[in-house]
Motif scaffolding. Structure first.
Motif, PDB file in Angstrom:
ATOM      1  N   ASP A  34     -49.575 -48.725  45.477  1.00  0.00           N
ATOM      2  CA  ASP A  34     -50.073 -48.924  46.648  1.00  0.00           C
ATOM      3  C   ASP A  34     -51.582 -50.030  46.966  1.00  0.00           C
ATOM      4  O   ASP A  34     -52.530 -49.575  45.955  1.00  0.00           O
ATOM      5  N   VAL A  35     -51.875 -51.049  47.327  1.00  0.00           N
ATOM      6  CA  VAL A  35     -52.765 -52.159  47.009  1.00  0.00           C
ATOM      7  C   VAL A  35     -53.836 -52.235  48.249  1.00  0.00           C
ATOM      8  O   VAL A  35     -53.377 -51.611  49.558  1.00  0.00           O
ATOM      9  N   VAL A  36     -55.301 -51.443  48.212  1.00  0.00           N
ATOM     10  CA  VAL A  36     -55.903 -50.810  49.537  1.00  0.00           C
ATOM     11  C   VAL A  36     -56.937 -52.001  48.987  1.00  0.00           C
ATOM     12  O   VAL A  36     -57.960 -52.171  49.888  1.00  0.00           O
ATOM     13  N   PHE A  37     -57.171 -52.898  48.905  1.00  0.00           N
ATOM     14  CA  PHE A  37     -58.056 -53.877  48.166  1.00  0.00           C
ATOM     15  C   PHE A  37     -58.052 -55.075  47.705  1.00  0.00           C
ATOM     16  O   PHE A  37     -57.787 -55.335  46.568  1.00  0.00           O
ATOM     17  N   GLU A  57     -57.297 -54.521  43.545  1.00  0.00           N
ATOM     18  CA  GLU A  57     -56.902 -53.133  43.884  1.00  0.00           C
ATOM     19  C   GLU A  57     -55.975 -52.332  43.721  1.00  0.00           C
ATOM     20  O   GLU A  57     -55.628 -52.029  45.042  1.00  0.00           O
ATOM     21  N   SER A  58     -55.355 -51.144  43.325  1.00  0.00           N
ATOM     22  CA  SER A  58     -54.804 -49.850  44.094  1.00  0.00           C
ATOM     23  C   SER A  58     -56.069 -48.874  43.672  1.00  0.00           C
ATOM     24  O   SER A  58     -56.828 -49.050  44.044  1.00  0.00           O
ATOM     25  N   VAL A  59     -55.507 -47.560  44.477  1.00  0.00           N
ATOM     26  CA  VAL A  59     -56.249 -46.614  44.023  1.00  0.00           C
ATOM     27  C   VAL A  59     -56.790 -45.798  43.333  1.00  0.00           C
ATOM     28  O   VAL A  59     -57.698 -45.514  43.226  1.00  0.00           O
ATOM     29  N   LYS A  60     -55.925 -46.157  41.622  1.00  0.00           N
ATOM     30  CA  LYS A  60     -56.264 -45.860  40.330  1.00  0.00           C
ATOM     31  C   LYS A  60     -56.498 -46.789  39.747  1.00  0.00           C
ATOM     32  O   LYS A  60     -56.809 -46.833  38.585  1.00  0.00           O
ATOM     33  N   PRO A  84     -54.168 -54.708  53.520  1.00  0.00           N
ATOM     34  CA  PRO A  84     -54.135 -55.278  51.613  1.00  0.00           C
ATOM     35  C   PRO A  84     -52.301 -55.028  51.342  1.00  0.00           C
ATOM     36  O   PRO A  84     -52.494 -55.291  50.737  1.00  0.00           O
ATOM     37  N   GLY A  85     -52.123 -53.773  52.122  1.00  0.00           N
ATOM     38  CA  GLY A  85     -50.971 -53.725  52.376  1.00  0.00           C
ATOM     39  C   GLY A  85     -49.363 -55.256  52.345  1.00  0.00           C
ATOM     40  O   GLY A  85     -48.818 -54.457  51.657  1.00  0.00           O
TER      41      GLY A  85
END
Lengths: 125, 447, 519
Positions: A34-37, A57-60, A84-85
């Motif tokens: 999941d892309v977050v930014f 960026e994804s969460v990790k 970003p999704g």
């Protein structure tokens, strides 16, 4: 018809005239999760081939997105800031990152076409 | 050994299960040249009673601030901490837990940090705060690094009203991380003009409110000047209680707020551990250092909390992280959060009023001593006096009379003879009128 | 006559899982609102006297608007934070096998000593004549750290491990600069290093050059030697390393590095495996931070405060940061400015370091003594090897033993089970244990890093082994779905981290007034 090229770092660029639209491949978004930014470049910024142009960026994880070819940024996808999704939902479409006015079209020759990229990804296991 | 549960038989059986002949076997990768044959030259283990005697003996060689009339400030303040604060932070579930990386089993710490972040944002008037820094000075250095990232510039302009230790920490980071620092001269009288020194390379202006000398400033105009020049304004507050009574940095237009949170919930501890407060505007949140807790939902749709935006941090970004910080000041942040919860709106503002009123009373008493003049025209709970003699000598002599008289400016600016007679004095809610009278009387005697 | 009034002394055997309560609480698992949702204006948890009436001296800068803090009474505050605490896992409540973090027992004597008024209630700027005991305590802590490491100097001020790394690396920069070697900018960092290492090197202006690991989980010696050159400033090496292994070539590495003109920075996060058995000085180390909150058990406190003193070799000793303690004519002195030949590297913290942590660490050291510290290291190593031995047939060890204080597994034992390292760790939570460190170090796929520490009994280790073996078996038997749903017995189940990061909500805000309220 627009032609599309890929890099080994999983960026794609779709060429229309002397403008290219850049994003990350469906394979890349799958690897990231999941892309977050997304940090997109400023319009007017000059980038050279292989230079960092954006960050996704994804969460990790955080990954740099490199310019597939040299050029000047003419547009950035403002929709990514609020959603970003889009990169996950439509990596090759609405999830594009930025547009470039190409300064050296010859550089396109060093990139892979879709078939070559598919073979390249298949080889990554 | 009371902390080590294994018996000799346990160890033998476990070695057998491992298939090792001895514990030395397990250390076989250690080069022979580096293997210690016997014990290092230090005492053997001791029971609680013996250790307690030893440490208590060291403690007895100190004179605690609470055993005297203490008027020390200068970045650390003696306040009354309600007894429930220390009780709660010693609950093992808080004390002996790790950074909340597994949110399902650390919702307690995470919710507390979310409350802490909200409290810090509220008292500073900023949009968003992080989950704490080591202390105020390291927070100030991180603020400069953040301003450098935001503005893509590398020059910090420091006020002469900034605590010299904060200046020194920023200078240390600047010297080794590659940004330049322009520090204004010690600003005793509050007349410095920083706006005219901002140029196209300036990433930020760092000011303190109240200043190290105790003076209160309105930095709204400076904020505008900095921002017009493409720089950020960093406002440092070393006495967090002042925010109960003073116009907060957010309302002055600060881009980054840095605070020392020790005053709320934390003992003096000879300088640490303390808790750095750090807050900024929403638009800069992704450039902010340190941990952040955010709200979300769990698999059943229930509200919960997680560490978030962690892609800024070192364990993911490695050499591209916003900061190298890993551990912060969680338990001190908890103490801050509990104390401020107890205070609430009424308690926090009243505590600030009492501090200010005590300082006004003390300033009047000390200002009446012959030869002593009050330097400040404004102050919160700390002000600067000019004495007819070197302040460090006066402070030493007042110790004998049971008074910790304040911080001689020479302790903070050892190379500035012009400040030798200046004394920085603080009063808090802990100071009684009798203590103030003792201070004034004793000061008159030693001058 | 029925005196029981219908009461029964035996429980019914009805399943509890689907019970829905009106309150939302589930027995001892309570739901707890934010303080901001519980407050009432006018309520407070403190009784403060009315302030004396004075003319204010605030220069017209009085706060004009309310702060917005909630009002709570003391019993509310106590209950709130007690309930929050009950949502936390902690060492006090169970085995906490978080690799690389050293979650060992935190003795309460340490807490008691740190709260003695003679240590807690002293101001950092009191005249030094009134704090001789505090300076003596710092000096004694320094003596213990120097003796245990064999190093001649120590900087006490760094606030935690990463801060210690910064201190050590700028000391190396300063020493190189003093020799006119400004061009040495490259720092070698193994791929298995803690994220703080490359972050610190970058923060000090160095460039980072990664060294690969060999197939034994150690620094690839040939690759390391090939990277040496006139621009190398230092190596940052963790030893024992993050795979839980002692670097057998460490003395050779140090020698080659020194011959090439570089300095050896050791990340001492894992010193707890070797304290009392190996002195870092004998390995050729120039600087090493010691996490007092790991090896010497000052509590982790839910994420700090830590304390990260750095020991230095003779070559780096002149560059210790300010302030530091020295023996003077009339007792101890605190050096707060430049004294002597070399320019110190500057100040790193507001005051003199984490005194409260110094007290706890020294108390821990005096309690253990030279013999107890050595025994603690040995027991930590023994426990990790015991886990490795008892798990190696059902899980997949990343490397052959023996290990040091932690054992590392990769996720090959979960191959084709549909269970990931994350799922496995989350299922461990339902078993009543905190998960091990996951996905670190990065050199191992799907890493599971287990550090039991010396505090655990054999029975507790056996119970943990029982859970891990059962989970490994269940994963292989095709129970993936139950792993994906784990944890189910916790105050919250898996949390939506994507949502938290996409729409960050980082503080509470009062609900926007509804239209009705506005009218």
């Amino acid at each position: 018809m627009a032609e599309i090229r890929f890099t080994k770092e999983h960026e794609w660029i779709r060429i229309e005239g002397d403008t290219g639209t850049v994003g990350i491949s469906d394979y890349a978004q799958g690897q990231l999760g999941d892309v977050v930014f997304v940090e997109v470049p400023e319009v007017g910024k000059k980038v050279s081939k292989g230079a960092q142009a954006a960050v996704v960026e994804s969460v990790k994880a955080a990954s740099e997105v490199y310019a597939p070819v040299s050029g000047e940024v003419t547009a950035a996808n403002a929709a990514l800031a609020g959603n970003p999704g889009l990169v996950n939902a439509s990596a090759m479409g609405d999830g594009w990152f930025f547009k470039l006015k190409l300064s050296n079209k010859a550089e396109l020759g060093e990139l892979m076409d879709e078939a070559a990229y598919k073979a390249y990804v298949a080889g990554l296991g | 050994m009371r902390y080590l549960p294994h018996t000799a038989q346990d160890r033998r059986e476990m070695l057998a299960a491992i298939g090792a002949a001895s514990v030395d076997d397990l250390y076989r990768d250690v080069p022979h040249s580096a293997r210690l044959g016997g014990l290092v030259d230090l005492p053997r283990h001791q029971g609680e009673l013996a250790v307690e005697r030893d440490i208590a003996g060291l403690a007895a060689k100190n004179r605690p601030a609470g055993s005297m009339a203490s008027f020390l400030g200068g970045g650390a303040y003696r306040h009354h901490v309600p007894s429930s604060v220390d009780h709660l932070i010693q609950r093992g579930e808080f004390l002996t837990s790790y950074t909340p990386y597994q949110p399902e089993v650390t919702q307690g710490t995470l919710q507390m940090l979310f409350e802490f972040q909200t409290q810090v944002a509220l008292i500073s008037g900023m949009d968003v705060a992080n989950a704490s820094m080591y202390d105020g000075a390291t927070g100030a250095a991180e603020a400069v690094l953040m301003a450098n990232r935001v503005t893509k510039r590398a020059k910090a302009l420091l006020s002469g009203g900034l605590h010299p230790h904060y200046r020194e920490v920023i200078e240390t980071y600047g010297r080794w991380s590659g940004f330049s620092v322009k520090a204004a001269a010690a600003d005793v009288s509050g007349v410095e003009d920083l706006a005219s020194r901002i140029d196209a390379e300036t990433s930020c202006v760092v000011v303190q409110n109240p200043s190290i000398f105790g003076r209160i400033h309105d930095y709204a105009a400076l904020a505008a000047a900095a921002q017009n020049a493409g720089a950020l304004l960093v406002v440092v507050v070393t006495e967090a209680v002042s925010l109960g009574l003073l116009k907060p940095p957010g309302e002055m237009g600060a881009d980054i707020f840095v605070g020392e949170g020790q005053s709320i919930g934390n003992a003096l501890n000879f300088g640490g551990p303390y808790v750095g407060l750090f807050a900024t505007r929403d638009k800069y949140v992704r450039q902010m250092p340190g941990r952040l807790t955010g709200e979300t939902v769990d698999a059943d749709g229930r509200r919960g909390w997680v560490l978030t935006l962690s892609t800024r941090e070192q364990h993911i970004r490695r050499e591209k992280a916003t900061s190298n910080i890993c551990t912060n000041s969680g338990l001190c942040a908890l103490a801050f959060c509990i104390h401020l919860s107890l205070l609430g709106e009424d308690g926090f503002t009243r505590l600030a009023q009492i501090n200010h009123a005590h300082a006004v009373q003390l300033a009047e008493k000390l200002g009446g001593v012959k030869g002593v003049s009050l330097v400040n025209d404004s102050f919160f709970n700390e002000f600067t006096l000019k004495l007819p003699k070197p302040a460090s000598e006066v402070v030493e002599r007042l110790v004998d009379k049971g008074v910790l008289a304040g911080v001689p400016a020479s302790r903070l600016w050892p190379d500035q003879p012009d400040l030798a007679n200046h004394l920085i004095v603080a009063a808090t809610e802990t100071n009684t009128e009798a203590e103030m009278d003792l201070f004034a009387r004793s000061l008159a005697e030693v001058l | 006559m029925d005196k029981s009034q219908g009461r029964t002394a035996r429980p019914d055997a009805a399943p509890a899982a689907e019970i829905v309560t009106a309150s939302g609480h589930r027995g001892l698992q309570t739901e707890e609102k934010l303080i901001f949702e519980q407050g009432e204006p006018g309520r407070t948890g403190v009784d403060l006297p009315a302030p004396p009436k004075v003319a204010d001296r605030l220069n017209g800068l009085k706060r004009q608007r309310p702060v917005g803090l909630p009002g709570l009474s003391e019993p509310q505050v106590i209950r709130h934070f007690t309930r929050l605490s009950q949502k936390n896992y902690a060492i006090d409540s169970g085995l906490y096998p978080l690799g690389s973090c050293t979650m060992k027992h935190n003795p309460r004597l340490n807490e008691k000593m740190a709260r003695l008024p003679g240590l807690a209630d002293i101001h950092p700027l009191q005249p030094v004549s009134t704090v001789q005991g505090a300076l003596e305590l710092m000096d004694r802590l320094a003596h213990w750290l120097k003796t245990l490491t064999g190093m001649p100097a120590v900087a006490l001020t760094p606030g935690a491990g990463a801060h210690g790394e910064f201190c050590g690396m700028v000391a190396i920069r300063a020493a190189l600069d003093a020799k006119g070697q400004q061009s040495r900018k490259r720092v070698l960092v193994p791929e298995s290093a803690h994220g703080t290492n490359p972050a610190t090197a970058a923060a000090c202006g160095f460039t980072v050059d990664a060294i690969p690991a060999d197939d034994r989980g150690r620094v690839d010696l040939a690759a390391f030697k090939a990277k040496l050159g006139p621009d190398v400033a230092a190596i940052m090496l963790t030893n024992p390393n993050t795979c839980g292994l002692f670097e057998p070539d460490i003395v050779t590495i140090a020698k080659a590095l020194h011959e090439a003109g570089g300095y050896f920075y050791c990340d001492g996060a894992n010193f707890n495996a070797i304290a009392g058995r190996v002195r870092p000085a004998d390995l050729g180390i120039d600087a090493m931070h010691i996490n007092l909150h790991k090896t010497f058990s000052t509590p982790h406190g839910g994420g700090g405060p830590g304390s990260g003193p750095v020991v230095f070799s003779e070559a780096l000793a002149p560059y210790v940061p300010l302030p530091y303690v020295v023996h003077g004519k009339d007792g101890f002195r605190l050096v707060e400015g430049r004294e002597g030949k070399a320019e110190p590297l500057g100040r790193l913290k507001t005051f003199h370091g984490q005194m409260g942590m110094f007290v706890r660490a020294l108390t821990y050291m005096l309690s253990h003594g030279a013999d107890g510290i050595r025994q603690a290291s040995e027991d930590a190593v023994l426990n990790a090897n015991y886990l490795l031995a008892r798990l190696k047939d059902v899980m997949s060890p990343a490397f052959d033993g023996p290990c040091m204080h932690e054992c590392l597994f990769d996720d090959s034992f979960l191959k084709d089970t549909g269970v990931s390292t994350l799922d496995f760790a989350k299922a461990l939570i339902d078993e009543g244990f905190h998960p091990m460190t996951m996905y670190f170090p990065l050199v191992v796929h799907g890493a599971l890093l287990i550090e039991p520490t010396e505090s655990e009994t054999r029975a507790s280790l056996d119970e943990f082994v029982g859970s891990l073996r059962s989970l490994a078996t269940r994963a292989k038997q095709g129970e993936a779905a139950s792993f994906h749903a784990a944890p189910r017995l916790t105050p919250r189940r898996r949390l939506d981290e994507t949502r938290a990061a996409r729409q960050p909500v980082l503080r509470w805000k009062p609900a926007a007034p509804t239209r009705q309220a506005a009218e």
